[in-house]
Write an enzyme that holds these catalytic residues in place. Structure first.
Site, short mmCIF file in Angstrom:
data_model
loop_
_atom_site.label_atom_id
_atom_site.label_comp_id
_atom_site.label_asym_id
_atom_site.label_seq_id
_atom_site.Cartn_x
_atom_site.Cartn_y
_atom_site.Cartn_z
N SER A 131 87.96 59.45 63.68
CA SER A 131 86.91 58.44 63.52
C SER A 131 86.96 57.66 62.21
O SER A 131 86.16 56.75 62.02
CB SER A 131 85.54 59.10 63.67
OG SER A 131 85.31 59.50 64.99
N LYS A 133 86.78 53.85 62.35
CA LYS A 133 85.55 53.11 62.61
C LYS A 133 85.14 52.26 61.40
O LYS A 133 84.46 51.24 61.54
CB LYS A 133 84.43 54.07 63.02
CG LYS A 133 84.68 54.70 64.40
CD LYS A 133 83.73 55.84 64.69
CE LYS A 133 84.05 56.46 66.06
NZ LYS A 133 83.33 57.72 66.30
N SER A 187 78.94 57.85 63.38
CA SER A 187 80.21 58.00 64.10
C SER A 187 80.05 57.98 65.62
O SER A 187 80.65 58.77 66.34
CB SER A 187 80.92 59.29 63.66
OG SER A 187 82.31 59.16 63.76
N GLU A 197 88.30 55.12 71.44
CA GLU A 197 87.91 56.54 71.41
C GLU A 197 88.06 57.20 72.78
O GLU A 197 88.56 58.32 72.88
CB GLU A 197 86.47 56.69 70.90
CG GLU A 197 86.30 56.54 69.40
CD GLU A 197 86.77 57.77 68.63
OE1 GLU A 197 87.16 58.77 69.27
OE2 GLU A 197 86.75 57.73 67.39
#
Length: 300
Positions: free
Chosen positions: A66, A69, A129, A165
């Site tokens: 993550s 991001k 997240s 994702e």
């Protein structure tokens, strides 16, 4: 006058020598810490002028999870600056968007869908997240390839983004195609924070770093190594454990630590291929963070 000049030179030499010794000691202490760990750990620490202080496995290509991001938010804000969107624009989160089974505070709060502003979606994606928010933003951009192209055009070369994702989490091995290096992560942080190339407008820059400073994840990572109350703007990533081997592919944290005197430093730690427990993998990050904090605090 000559005596005064010599005294100033001597003081500068003594100060430089002490600083150099401190840098050597920091590197030695981190390497010693890592010696006994069953993991590949990429460490990059830069001072506020983007001068490298520590580089250990710093050019290894390691899975981000993550962490990307943060990069995604920057790419979206670039489009905001280009006039494509506004932070006040309403974004529809549909039941189909929610149907990926991944971590999502958006799904928890809005189980049947919602209309959120673009600003809210970015905050969910970065600060907590959220995977639903992440994939909605990637879809708006035009896919992972567009994100990767933006980053490369911005001069951030040591990074690859091949999957969103949902696609990445379907196959364990895919996360290794979404990679960066510890040095590459610091480069992204410094380019987007210093903003010398005006990659973001003043408004977008302030928004991004306010969101990064509000990050709620990773309390046992970089933040655990600094003095309580210290402002840390950061983004974490975590792979979970492989079902068969128990190996953790990624326990990451990258960010900027702001010192009490107003200066700051960049720190990116990527823990990969870890056979340590999740707690111990996070402690590696916290312990390195503490050593960096001690180095820079003593300096100021």
């Amino acid at each position: 006058m000559l005596r005064q000049s010599l005294s100033i030179t001597l003081l500068w030499l003594l100060s430089f020598t002490a600083y150099s010794q401190s840098v050597v000691s920091l590197n030695t202490d981190i390497k010693s810490l890592l010696d006994s760990k069953q993991a590949t750990v990429g460490v990059s620490i830069w001072d506020q002028n983007a001068n490298p202080i520590v580089a250990i496995n710093a050019d290894n290509q390691l899975p981000m999870q993550s962490v990307f991001k943060f990069h995604l938010a920057a790419a979206v804000l670039h489009q905001v600056d280009q006039g494509k969107w506004s932070l006040a624009d309403k974004i529809t989160i549909t039941p189909d968007d929610l149907d990926n089974g991944l971590w999502s505070p958006i799904r928890k709060k809005y189980p049947t869908g919602a209309e959120l502003t673009l600003a809210q979606v970015i905050k969910y994606t970065v600060a907590v997240s959220d995977n639903v928010g992440c994939d909605v933003l990637i879809g708006m951009l035009g896919g992972p390839k567009v994100l990767e192209q933006y980053l490369h055009q911005a001069g951030i070369k040591d990074i690859a983004v091949k999957y969103n994702e949902e696609m990445m989490q379907q196959v364990w091995q895919r996360q290794f195609d979404n990679w960066t290096t510890a040095n590459g992560a610091n480069q992204a942080l410094s380019k987007l924070y210093d903003n010398n190339e005006q990659l973001l407008s003043a408004t977008s820059h302030r928004f991004l770093w306010d969101v990064m400073k509000s990050s709620k994840t990773g309390k046992n990572k970089i933040r655990a190594g600094v003095r309580q109350g210290t402002i840390v703007a950061h983004k974490t990533g975590y792979s979970g454990k492989h079902n068969q081997t128990g190996v953790i592919a990624a326990h990451n944290d990258i960010g900027i630590v702001f010192l009490p005197n107003g200066s700051h430093y960049y720190i990116s730690i990527l823990v990969s291929d870890s056979r340590e427990s999740s707690d111990d993998s996070q402690k590696i990050i916290a312990d390195i963070s503490k050593l960096a904090w001690m180095h820079f605090s003593a300096e100021n």
